[in-house]
Motif scaffolding. Structure first.
Motif, PDB file in Angstrom:
ATOM      1  N   PHE A 118      46.140  57.831  43.594  1.00 38.02           N
ATOM      2  CA  PHE A 118      44.685  57.891  43.679  1.00 38.02           C
ATOM      3  C   PHE A 118      44.120  56.492  43.949  1.00 38.02           C
ATOM      4  CE2 PHE A 118      44.425  61.719  40.537  1.00 38.02           C
ATOM      5  CZ  PHE A 118      45.025  62.522  41.486  1.00 38.02           C
ATOM      6  N   VAL A 119      42.968  56.460  44.605  1.00 41.41           N
ATOM      7  CA  VAL A 119      42.301  55.183  44.861  1.00 41.41           C
ATOM      8  C   VAL A 119      41.504  54.786  43.623  1.00 41.41           C
ATOM      9  CG1 VAL A 119      40.588  53.999  46.273  1.00 41.41           C
ATOM     10  CG2 VAL A 119      42.171  55.615  47.342  1.00 41.41           C
ATOM     11  N   GLU A 120      41.615  53.517  43.260  1.00 37.85           N
ATOM     12  CA  GLU A 120      40.835  52.984  42.150  1.00 37.85           C
ATOM     13  C   GLU A 120      40.069  51.753  42.609  1.00 37.85           C
ATOM     14  OE1 GLU A 120      43.313  51.613  38.977  1.00 37.85           O
ATOM     15  OE2 GLU A 120      44.614  50.426  40.289  1.00 37.85           O
ATOM     16  N   ALA A 121      38.990  51.454  41.917  1.00 41.80           N
ATOM     17  CA  ALA A 121      38.193  50.268  42.203  1.00 41.80           C
ATOM     18  C   ALA A 121      38.452  49.243  41.108  1.00 41.80           C
ATOM     19  CB  ALA A 121      36.711  50.622  42.251  1.00 41.80           C
ATOM     20  N   VAL A 122      38.953  48.086  41.505  1.00 43.24           N
ATOM     21  CA  VAL A 122      39.259  47.022  40.552  1.00 43.24           C
ATOM     22  C   VAL A 122      38.164  45.963  40.639  1.00 43.24           C
ATOM     23  CG1 VAL A 122      40.931  45.279  39.853  1.00 43.24           C
ATOM     24  CG2 VAL A 122      41.722  47.459  40.825  1.00 43.24           C
ATOM     25  N   PRO A 123      37.380  45.785  39.564  1.00 45.00           N
ATOM     26  CA  PRO A 123      36.335  44.757  39.593  1.00 45.00           C
ATOM     27  C   PRO A 123      36.928  43.376  39.346  1.00 45.00           C
ATOM     28  CG  PRO A 123      36.320  45.871  37.481  1.00 45.00           C
ATOM     29  CD  PRO A 123      37.377  46.547  38.304  1.00 45.00           C
ATOM     30  N   TYR A 124      36.353  42.368  39.967  1.00 37.89           N
ATOM     31  CA  TYR A 124      36.738  40.990  39.733  1.00 37.89           C
ATOM     32  C   TYR A 124      35.519  40.241  39.207  1.00 37.89           C
ATOM     33  CZ  TYR A 124      41.111  41.238  42.489  1.00 37.89           C
ATOM     34  OH  TYR A 124      42.363  41.543  42.963  1.00 37.89           O
ATOM     35  N   SER A 125      35.698  39.520  38.114  1.00 38.36           N
ATOM     36  CA  SER A 125      34.651  38.609  37.678  1.00 38.36           C
ATOM     37  C   SER A 125      34.604  37.432  38.649  1.00 38.36           C
ATOM     38  CB  SER A 125      34.926  38.099  36.262  1.00 38.36           C
ATOM     39  OG  SER A 125      36.079  37.256  36.267  1.00 38.36           O
ATOM     40  N   LEU A 126      33.564  36.622  38.547  1.00 38.10           N
ATOM     41  CA  LEU A 126      33.452  35.467  39.432  1.00 38.10           C
ATOM     42  C   LEU A 126      34.636  34.528  39.243  1.00 38.10           C
ATOM     43  CD1 LEU A 126      31.873  33.848  41.511  1.00 38.10           C
ATOM     44  CD2 LEU A 126      30.531  32.852  39.644  1.00 38.10           C
ATOM     45  N   ASP A 127      35.033  34.303  37.999  1.00 37.09           N
ATOM     46  CA  ASP A 127      36.181  33.421  37.744  1.00 37.09           C
ATOM     47  C   ASP A 127      37.457  33.993  38.343  1.00 37.09           C
ATOM     48  OD1 ASP A 127      34.583  31.648  36.382  1.00 37.09           O
ATOM     49  OD2 ASP A 127      35.070  32.422  34.393  1.00 37.09           O
ATOM     50  N   GLU A 128      37.677  35.301  38.168  1.00 39.76           N
ATOM     51  CA  GLU A 128      38.873  35.927  38.727  1.00 39.76           C
ATOM     52  C   GLU A 128      38.874  35.875  40.246  1.00 39.76           C
ATOM     53  OE1 GLU A 128      39.759  39.312  35.288  1.00 39.76           O
ATOM     54  OE2 GLU A 128      38.305  39.703  36.898  1.00 39.76           O
ATOM     55  N   LEU A 129      37.710  36.045  40.831  1.00 42.14           N
ATOM     56  CA  LEU A 129      37.605  36.006  42.281  1.00 42.14           C
ATOM     57  C   LEU A 129      37.898  34.603  42.803  1.00 42.14           C
ATOM     58  CD1 LEU A 129      36.968  37.475  44.866  1.00 42.14           C
ATOM     59  CD2 LEU A 129      34.528  37.152  44.426  1.00 42.14           C
ATOM     60  N   GLU A 130      37.391  33.593  42.117  1.00 43.98           N
ATOM     61  CA  GLU A 130      37.651  32.217  42.539  1.00 43.98           C
ATOM     62  C   GLU A 130      39.134  31.879  42.432  1.00 43.98           C
ATOM     63  OE1 GLU A 130      34.933  30.180  39.965  1.00 43.98           O
ATOM     64  OE2 GLU A 130      33.353  30.083  41.497  1.00 43.98           O
ATOM     65  N   VAL A 131      39.795  32.349  41.359  1.00 43.71           N
ATOM     66  CA  VAL A 131      41.225  32.097  41.197  1.00 43.71           C
ATOM     67  C   VAL A 131      42.015  32.776  42.306  1.00 43.71           C
ATOM     68  CG1 VAL A 131      43.237  32.602  39.746  1.00 43.71           C
ATOM     69  CG2 VAL A 131      41.136  31.705  38.710  1.00 43.71           C
ATOM     70  N   SER A 132      41.650  34.029  42.634  1.00 42.56           N
ATOM     71  CA  SER A 132      42.378  34.739  43.683  1.00 42.56           C
ATOM     72  C   SER A 132      42.214  34.053  45.034  1.00 42.56           C
ATOM     73  CB  SER A 132      41.901  36.191  43.763  1.00 42.56           C
ATOM     74  OG  SER A 132      40.588  36.275  44.289  1.00 42.56           O
ATOM     75  N   LEU A 133      41.039  33.486  45.286  1.00 41.00           N
ATOM     76  CA  LEU A 133      40.829  32.772  46.544  1.00 41.00           C
ATOM     77  C   LEU A 133      41.622  31.476  46.575  1.00 41.00           C
ATOM     78  CD1 LEU A 133      36.998  33.405  46.959  1.00 41.00           C
ATOM     79  CD2 LEU A 133      38.801  34.222  48.486  1.00 41.00           C
ATOM     80  N   GLU A 134      41.663  30.787  45.442  1.00 49.71           N
ATOM     81  CA  GLU A 134      42.457  29.559  45.376  1.00 49.71           C
ATOM     82  C   GLU A 134      43.941  29.844  45.581  1.00 49.71           C
ATOM     83  OE1 GLU A 134      41.540  27.804  41.643  1.00 49.71           O
ATOM     84  OE2 GLU A 134      39.495  27.240  42.217  1.00 49.71           O
ATOM     85  N   SER A 135      44.357  31.052  45.146  1.00 43.87           N
ATOM     86  CA  SER A 135      45.763  31.441  45.319  1.00 43.87           C
ATOM     87  C   SER A 135      46.027  32.019  46.695  1.00 43.87           C
ATOM     88  CB  SER A 135      46.145  32.477  44.247  1.00 43.87           C
ATOM     89  OG  SER A 135      45.907  31.953  42.950  1.00 43.87           O
ATOM     90  N   ASN A 136      44.953  32.091  47.496  1.00 44.72           N
ATOM     91  CA  ASN A 136      45.053  32.612  48.864  1.00 44.72           C
ATOM     92  C   ASN A 136      45.498  34.056  48.913  1.00 44.72           C
ATOM     93  OD1 ASN A 136      44.570  32.107  51.604  1.00 44.72           O
ATOM     94  ND2 ASN A 136      46.739  31.820  52.027  1.00 44.72           N
ATOM     95  N   LEU A 137      45.042  34.855  47.920  1.00 45.40           N
ATOM     96  CA  LEU A 137      45.347  36.287  47.924  1.00 45.40           C
ATOM     97  C   LEU A 137      44.559  36.966  49.027  1.00 45.40           C
ATOM     98  CD1 LEU A 137      45.399  37.107  44.108  1.00 45.40           C
ATOM     99  CD2 LEU A 137      47.324  36.591  45.602  1.00 45.40           C
ATOM    100  N   GLU A 138      45.178  37.923  49.674  1.00 48.77           N
ATOM    101  CA  GLU A 138      44.553  38.616  50.790  1.00 48.77           C
ATOM    102  C   GLU A 138      43.540  39.630  50.283  1.00 48.77           C
ATOM    103  OE1 GLU A 138      43.121  39.795  53.908  1.00 48.77           O
ATOM    104  OE2 GLU A 138      44.799  38.416  54.264  1.00 48.77           O
ATOM    105  N   PRO A 139      42.226  39.540  50.665  1.00 46.97           N
ATOM    106  CA  PRO A 139      41.239  40.491  50.181  1.00 46.97           C
ATOM    107  C   PRO A 139      41.477  41.903  50.674  1.00 46.97           C
ATOM    108  CG  PRO A 139      40.298  39.117  51.910  1.00 46.97           C
ATOM    109  CD  PRO A 139      41.630  38.528  51.571  1.00 46.97           C
ATOM    110  N   ARG A 140      42.281  42.092  51.692  1.00 49.69           N
ATOM    111  CA  ARG A 140      42.575  43.433  52.190  1.00 49.69           C
ATOM    112  C   ARG A 140      43.607  44.107  51.306  1.00 49.69           C
ATOM    113  NH1 ARG A 140      43.350  43.164  58.632  1.00 49.69           N
ATOM    114  NH2 ARG A 140      43.456  45.383  58.291  1.00 49.69           N
TER     115      ARG A 140
END
Length: 320
Positions: free
Chosen positions: A298-320
């Protein structure tokens, strides 16, 4: 404004929850995780009694068949269709119910809003054609859909009003500082520029400017409403995205617009994060990633807090 979506048995979503919605919402995910389906659900939720929106959604996917009411089965999750039982989908307070008439080997469908039936909606909509103009309540800008966007209808509501100035200012303050005036026509749009004696066609200035015009017109026409944008990054250079997000946050708060945006672009996510991190915006935006659960599929929606989003971008995680 809505703060959640609860969806069952609608297209890709067997069961789906999206909680914590804010004024400006950015949704990412791999292909086939339901980003466009989510926007379709919001279109229906905004105009549940308008049959032309249902038929337009079917037609856009090549599923609509004139006078063939069974085409509405495409709205249901494929598992339930394959089970050959009575089906229904639910999007918050909106329901589409199928009732099979075994004696006549046919189906009947009805739409309910808050449990009350909208009379004859499906039957009347089955007489539409694939070209029937959708009467959306939400303002919807599809991916690569200039021909499907009601440009002239929305511009007619904008021209010679104070909101025309807002459209011009959005263009000037993002990627088009030399703009003086616009003349939007069905055939083509002309613009007058500083230090230019004669108007020039807008399209001669690049696809990004044309896309931004559509975004600006959509934004000023979404007052007290939903604004739905599929793949915001299309045609835009990354340098324009941060300025565009600034305008979206500004006008969403000014005009009580709830915005839902999908993207495949790392730059769109990054610039969204920059603007969300500003004091006036921290409580007004939310980011969600759609993904398939490993166990259920099933498809789920995973929310990211601002801090989590910044960490994922710093880690170069693919938003897709």
């Amino acid at each position: 404004m809505i703060d959640h979506l609860h969806i069952t048995n609608f297209r890709l979503f067997k069961t789906f929850e999206l909680n914590g919605l804010k004024q400006v919402n950015l949704i990412t995910g791999k292909n086939n995780t339901g980003k466009t389906v989510l926007l379709e659900a919001l279109r229906l939720l905004a105009a549940p009694q308008e049959g032309s929106v249902y038929t337009n959604i079917l037609a856009e996917r090549g599923e609509f068949e004139h006078h063939r009411i069974e085409a509405w089965n495409h709205f249901f999750h494929w598992d339930s269709v394959n089970e050959n039982t009575n089906n229904s989908f639910k999007i918050n307070h909106l329901e589409l119910v199928q009732e099979q008439n075994l004696g006549h080997l046919s189906s009947q469908y009805k739409v309910l809003v808050d449990g009350k039936e909208v009379p004859h909606l499906v039957q009347n909509a089955s007489h539409h054609t694939a070209d029937t103009k959708p009467r959306d309540t939400a303002v919807y800008l599809p991916f690569g859909g200039e021909s499907r966007f009601p440009l002239m209808e929305l511009w007619d509501k904008t021209t010679l009003t104070e909101y025309e100035d807002d459209v011009v200012n959005i263009l000037k303050e993002t990627i088009f500082p030399d703009l003086v005036r616009l003349d939007v026509k069905k055939e083509r749009t002309l613009v007058r520029l500083k230090n230019k004696k004669t108007p020039v066609p807008l399209k001669s200035l690049g696809d990004g400017v044309q896309r931004l015009l559509l975004l600006a017109i959509a934004l000023v026409n979404a007052r007290n409403n939903f604004l739905l944008i599929d793949e915001i990054e299309v045609g835009l250079h990354h340098s324009a995205l941060e300025m565009l997000w600034e305008k979206i946050f500004l006008y969403a708060q000014k005009w009580n617009i709830q915005v839902f945006v999908t993207t495949h672009s790392h730059d769109a996510v990054r610039t969204f994060t920059y603007v969300l991190d500003r004091p006036d915006n921290k409580d007004n935006g939310a980011y969600f990633r759609l993904q398939q659960q490993r166990k259920t599929g099933f498809v789920e929606a995973v929310p990211y807090s601002l801090d989590e989003l910044e960490v994922s971008l710093e880690s170069n995680l693919e938003p897709r």
